[in-house]
Design a protein around this motif. Structure first.
Motif, PDB file in Angstrom:
ATOM      1  N   ALA A  52      -5.616  -2.352   2.040  1.00 19.33           N
ATOM      2  CA  ALA A  52      -4.392  -2.401   2.936  1.00 19.33           C
ATOM      3  C   ALA A  52      -3.480  -3.612   2.599  1.00 19.33           C
ATOM      4  O   ALA A  52      -4.037  -4.784   2.257  1.00 19.33           O
ATOM      5  CB  ALA A  52      -4.891  -2.349   4.199  1.00 19.33           C
ATOM      6  N   PRO A  53      -2.381  -3.641   2.982  1.00 20.11           N
ATOM      7  CA  PRO A  53      -1.450  -4.963   2.745  1.00 20.11           C
ATOM      8  C   PRO A  53      -1.910  -6.134   3.765  1.00 20.11           C
ATOM      9  O   PRO A  53      -2.450  -5.904   4.721  1.00 20.11           O
ATOM     10  CB  PRO A  53      -0.232  -4.427   3.057  1.00 20.11           C
ATOM     11  N   PRO A  54      -2.012  -7.088   3.329  1.00 18.85           N
ATOM     12  CA  PRO A  54      -2.145  -8.286   4.139  1.00 18.85           C
ATOM     13  C   PRO A  54      -1.360  -8.360   5.295  1.00 18.85           C
ATOM     14  O   PRO A  54      -0.082  -8.095   5.058  1.00 18.85           O
ATOM     15  CB  PRO A  54      -2.488  -9.678   3.226  1.00 18.85           C
ATOM     16  N   ALA A  55      -1.622  -9.198   6.470  1.00 18.60           N
ATOM     17  CA  ALA A  55      -0.782  -9.214   7.338  1.00 18.60           C
ATOM     18  C   ALA A  55       0.454 -10.209   7.001  1.00 18.60           C
ATOM     19  O   ALA A  55       0.301 -10.855   6.325  1.00 18.60           O
ATOM     20  CB  ALA A  55      -1.716  -9.874   8.672  1.00 18.60           C
ATOM     21  N   GLY A  56       1.540  -9.600   7.273  1.00 18.49           N
ATOM     22  CA  GLY A  56       2.950 -10.419   7.090  1.00 18.49           C
ATOM     23  C   GLY A  56       3.916  -9.558   7.010  1.00 18.49           C
ATOM     24  O   GLY A  56       3.993  -8.381   7.413  1.00 18.49           O
ATOM     25  N   HIS A  57       5.102 -10.250   6.648  1.00 18.09           N
ATOM     26  CA  HIS A  57       6.419  -9.325   6.657  1.00 18.09           C
ATOM     27  C   HIS A  57       6.740  -9.023   5.118  1.00 18.09           C
ATOM     28  O   HIS A  57       6.462  -9.636   4.099  1.00 18.09           O
ATOM     29  CB  HIS A  57       7.403 -10.263   7.112  1.00 18.09           C
ATOM     30  N   TYR A  58       7.178  -7.829   4.796  1.00 13.53           N
ATOM     31  CA  TYR A  58       7.525  -7.206   3.648  1.00 13.53           C
ATOM     32  C   TYR A  58       8.842  -6.631   3.744  1.00 13.53           C
ATOM     33  O   TYR A  58       9.128  -5.969   4.510  1.00 13.53           O
ATOM     34  CB  TYR A  58       6.242  -6.041   3.111  1.00 13.53           C
ATOM     35  N   THR A  59       9.449  -6.391   2.373  1.00 14.68           N
ATOM     36  CA  THR A  59      10.695  -5.649   2.273  1.00 14.68           C
ATOM     37  C   THR A  59      10.355  -4.350   1.590  1.00 14.68           C
ATOM     38  O   THR A  59       9.313  -4.271   0.567  1.00 14.68           O
ATOM     39  CB  THR A  59      11.591  -6.391   1.235  1.00 14.68           C
ATOM     40  N   VAL A  60      10.476  -3.180   2.201  1.00 12.44           N
ATOM     41  CA  VAL A  60      10.249  -1.932   1.584  1.00 12.44           C
ATOM     42  C   VAL A  60      11.297  -1.670   0.335  1.00 12.44           C
ATOM     43  O   VAL A  60      12.227  -1.346   0.678  1.00 12.44           O
ATOM     44  CB  VAL A  60      10.334  -0.880   2.544  1.00 12.44           C
ATOM     45  N   LEU A  61      10.595  -1.628  -0.923  1.00 13.53           N
ATOM     46  CA  LEU A  61      11.610  -1.405  -1.770  1.00 13.53           C
ATOM     47  C   LEU A  61      11.699   0.247  -2.212  1.00 13.53           C
ATOM     48  O   LEU A  61      12.544   0.916  -2.777  1.00 13.53           O
ATOM     49  CB  LEU A  61      10.998  -1.697  -3.268  1.00 13.53           C
ATOM     50  N   GLY A  62      10.634   1.240  -1.872  1.00 11.49           N
ATOM     51  CA  GLY A  62      10.686   2.601  -1.893  1.00 11.49           C
ATOM     52  C   GLY A  62       9.407   2.808  -0.994  1.00 11.49           C
ATOM     53  O   GLY A  62       8.686   2.319  -0.770  1.00 11.49           O
ATOM     54  N   ALA A  63       9.657   4.462  -0.637  1.00 15.86           N
ATOM     55  CA  ALA A  63       8.705   5.005   0.149  1.00 15.86           C
ATOM     56  C   ALA A  63       8.833   6.486  -0.119  1.00 15.86           C
ATOM     57  O   ALA A  63       9.686   7.226  -0.465  1.00 15.86           O
ATOM     58  CB  ALA A  63       8.976   4.600   1.510  1.00 15.86           C
ATOM     59  N   ARG A  64       7.585   7.200   0.005  1.00 12.83           N
ATOM     60  CA  ARG A  64       7.469   8.549   0.102  1.00 12.83           C
ATOM     61  C   ARG A  64       6.500   8.766   1.318  1.00 12.83           C
ATOM     62  O   ARG A  64       5.452   8.321   1.282  1.00 12.83           O
ATOM     63  CB  ARG A  64       6.915   9.082  -1.185  1.00 12.83           C
ATOM     64  N   ILE A  65       6.881   9.741   2.113  1.00  7.70           N
ATOM     65  CA  ILE A  65       5.953  10.360   2.953  1.00  7.70           C
ATOM     66  C   ILE A  65       5.582  11.705   2.756  1.00  7.70           C
ATOM     67  O   ILE A  65       6.175  12.650   2.566  1.00  7.70           O
ATOM     68  CB  ILE A  65       6.722  10.185   4.564  1.00  7.70           C
ATOM     69  N   ASP A  66       4.142  11.889   2.722  1.00 14.41           N
ATOM     70  CA  ASP A  66       3.335  13.217   2.544  1.00 14.41           C
ATOM     71  C   ASP A  66       2.912  13.483   4.025  1.00 14.41           C
ATOM     72  O   ASP A  66       1.914  12.995   4.216  1.00 14.41           O
ATOM     73  CB  ASP A  66       2.639  12.958   1.583  1.00 14.41           C
TER      74      ASP A  66
END
Length: 145
Positions: A52-66
């Motif tokens: 899983a991604p470590p705790a923190g803030h990220y910018t979402v560059l792309g996403a796909r929801i299944d």
């Protein structure tokens, strides 16, 4: 099973066969080599990271929801190369991500993700994403007669 894990497992099985029929020094050498190559299974090689991604803030560059399966996201923390993750699917998380993506598309902003210590991600639309405001058109003088 990812490619990295499959290759590592095949190597370990082959090394086990050689060690079984080989000498003691070969067995020790292959055991050490298998242990040293085990971290290679954490490489993504085009597949989502197994962690899983470590705790923190990220910018979402792309996403796909299944739906009812998973949420796939490409995340950038600003300090290194973006990473590809597979998040567990939940209706609330999927709705939050989709709403944030829709808002960002409408305003030209970006989507941010805050990964909590408990492992639950939160999504929100962020700013203008570096886009310039459109300049107002200057009035054209009327020339004519």
């Amino acid at each position: 099973m990812t490619t990295a894990i499959t290759l590592w497992l095949a190597f370990v099985l082959a090394a086990g066969v050689i060690a079984w029929f080989g000498t003691r020094s070969q067995a020790i050498a292959f055991t050490l080599l298998a242990a040293l190559t085990a971290p290679a299974t954490l490489l993504t090689l085009g597949h989502p990271a197994i962690t899983a991604p470590p705790a923190g803030h990220y910018t979402v560059l792309g996403a796909r929801i299944d739906v009812n399966e998973a949420i796939y996201v490409l995340l950038d923390d600003g300090s290194g190369a973006p990473r590809y993750y597979r998040l567990p699917y939940s209706t609330g998380t999927a709705n939050s991500l989709q709403n944030s993506l829709d808002q960002a598309a409408g305003s030209g902003g970006s989507v941010g993700m805050q990964q909590g210590e408990s492992g639950s991600p939160g999504f929100a639309e962020e700013g203008q994403g570096g886009r310039e405001e459109p300049k107002p058109q200057e009035a054209q003088p009327m020339i004519g007669g």
